[in-house]
Design a protein around this motif. Sequence first.
Motif, PDB file in Angstrom:
ATOM      1  N   LYS A  81     -13.709   9.533   6.158  1.00  0.00           N
ATOM      2  CA  LYS A  81     -12.460   9.563   6.922  1.00  0.00           C
ATOM      3  C   LYS A  81     -12.621  10.289   8.252  1.00  0.00           C
ATOM      4  O   LYS A  81     -12.163   9.803   9.283  1.00  0.00           O
TER       5      LYS A  81
ATOM      6  N   SER B 231      -0.502   4.074   1.247  1.00  0.00           N
ATOM      7  CA  SER B 231      -1.041   4.842   2.362  1.00  0.00           C
ATOM      8  C   SER B 231      -1.692   3.893   3.369  1.00  0.00           C
ATOM      9  O   SER B 231      -2.470   3.012   2.983  1.00  0.00           O
TER      10      SER B 231
ATOM     11  N   GLU C 240      -3.871   4.848   5.502  1.00  0.00           N
ATOM     12  CA  GLU C 240      -5.295   5.222   5.496  1.00  0.00           C
ATOM     13  C   GLU C 240      -6.043   4.423   4.427  1.00  0.00           C
ATOM     14  O   GLU C 240      -7.125   3.905   4.682  1.00  0.00           O
ATOM     15  N   ASP C 241      -5.451   4.336   3.226  1.00  0.00           N
ATOM     16  CA  ASP C 241      -6.084   3.550   2.159  1.00  0.00           C
ATOM     17  C   ASP C 241      -6.201   2.087   2.570  1.00  0.00           C
ATOM     18  O   ASP C 241      -7.219   1.444   2.302  1.00  0.00           O
ATOM     19  N   HIS C 242      -5.167   1.567   3.199  1.00  0.00           N
ATOM     20  CA  HIS C 242      -5.201   0.174   3.661  1.00  0.00           C
ATOM     21  C   HIS C 242      -6.310  -0.013   4.706  1.00  0.00           C
ATOM     22  O   HIS C 242      -7.054  -0.992   4.645  1.00  0.00           O
ATOM     23  N   TYR C 243      -6.410   0.935   5.643  1.00  0.00           N
ATOM     24  CA  TYR C 243      -7.475   0.849   6.653  1.00  0.00           C
ATOM     25  C   TYR C 243      -8.842   0.810   5.986  1.00  0.00           C
ATOM     26  O   TYR C 243      -9.675  -0.038   6.308  1.00  0.00           O
ATOM     27  N   PHE C 244      -9.096   1.709   5.059  1.00  0.00           N
ATOM     28  CA  PHE C 244     -10.418   1.771   4.434  1.00  0.00           C
ATOM     29  C   PHE C 244     -10.691   0.561   3.532  1.00  0.00           C
ATOM     30  O   PHE C 244     -11.843   0.182   3.359  1.00  0.00           O
ATOM     31  N   ALA C 245      -9.656  -0.058   3.023  1.00  0.00           N
ATOM     32  CA  ALA C 245      -9.851  -1.280   2.236  1.00  0.00           C
ATOM     33  C   ALA C 245     -10.196  -2.475   3.123  1.00  0.00           C
ATOM     34  O   ALA C 245     -10.842  -3.417   2.684  1.00  0.00           O
TER      35      ALA C 245
ATOM     36  N   ALA D 231       0.837  -1.205   0.000  1.00  0.00           N
ATOM     37  CA  ALA D 231       0.000   0.000   0.000  1.00  0.00           C
ATOM     38  C   ALA D 231       0.869   1.251   0.000  1.00  0.00           C
ATOM     39  O   ALA D 231       1.970   1.250   0.529  1.00  0.00           O
TER      40      ALA D 231
END
Length: 180
Positions: A160, A100, A102-107, A98
């Motif tokens: 977010k 980010s 944050e991107d990983h969290y939201f995925a 990843a």
Amino acid sequence: MSAFEYVFTFYSLVLGLAAANVVTGFADMWRERSRIAVGICVPLVALSLLVGIMNAWVTYWQNGASVEMGPSRMIGSALIALPYVFASKVMFPAPGEAASLEDHYFAHRRVLLLALAAPPLVGRVFAWMATGQFVQPGLEALYFNARIAIPLLLLLAPGKLINRIGLGVLLFVLITGLFR
């Protein structure tokens, strides 16, 4: 070795593994901070996991006198502790996976939030089976309801800002729960 010591050893080992995974994840996050954007959600999840692990450990210790060894106790202990291990591995991406956190969290937020809600819910179900009371009334009920409800409500909130605030509130609830 008493029944409590026997079960507590297993429980502590599993919770310790989860805590070690979180700390290792923080170290990896620090090492990769120039290459991968950290954000806010993953550190909040990580801190919530650490404090949740502490809460689970303290709660188990406080109820030590009533622990009896048996299959249901081992299953309950595993069902409470293993979501922490799972989440501690899932919350951080594999190296190079990843750009980010944050991107990983939201995925992966659905599974992470369910893993945060599962231990207190399972703990309450097993307590209810043992005592006939789902949760003590008053502040204790508010505490456990918040530990379960906040992650479940965040499942419905894709934004977010809401997730950051909700995870911050969950962390606050967990920290104050250590002192209940």
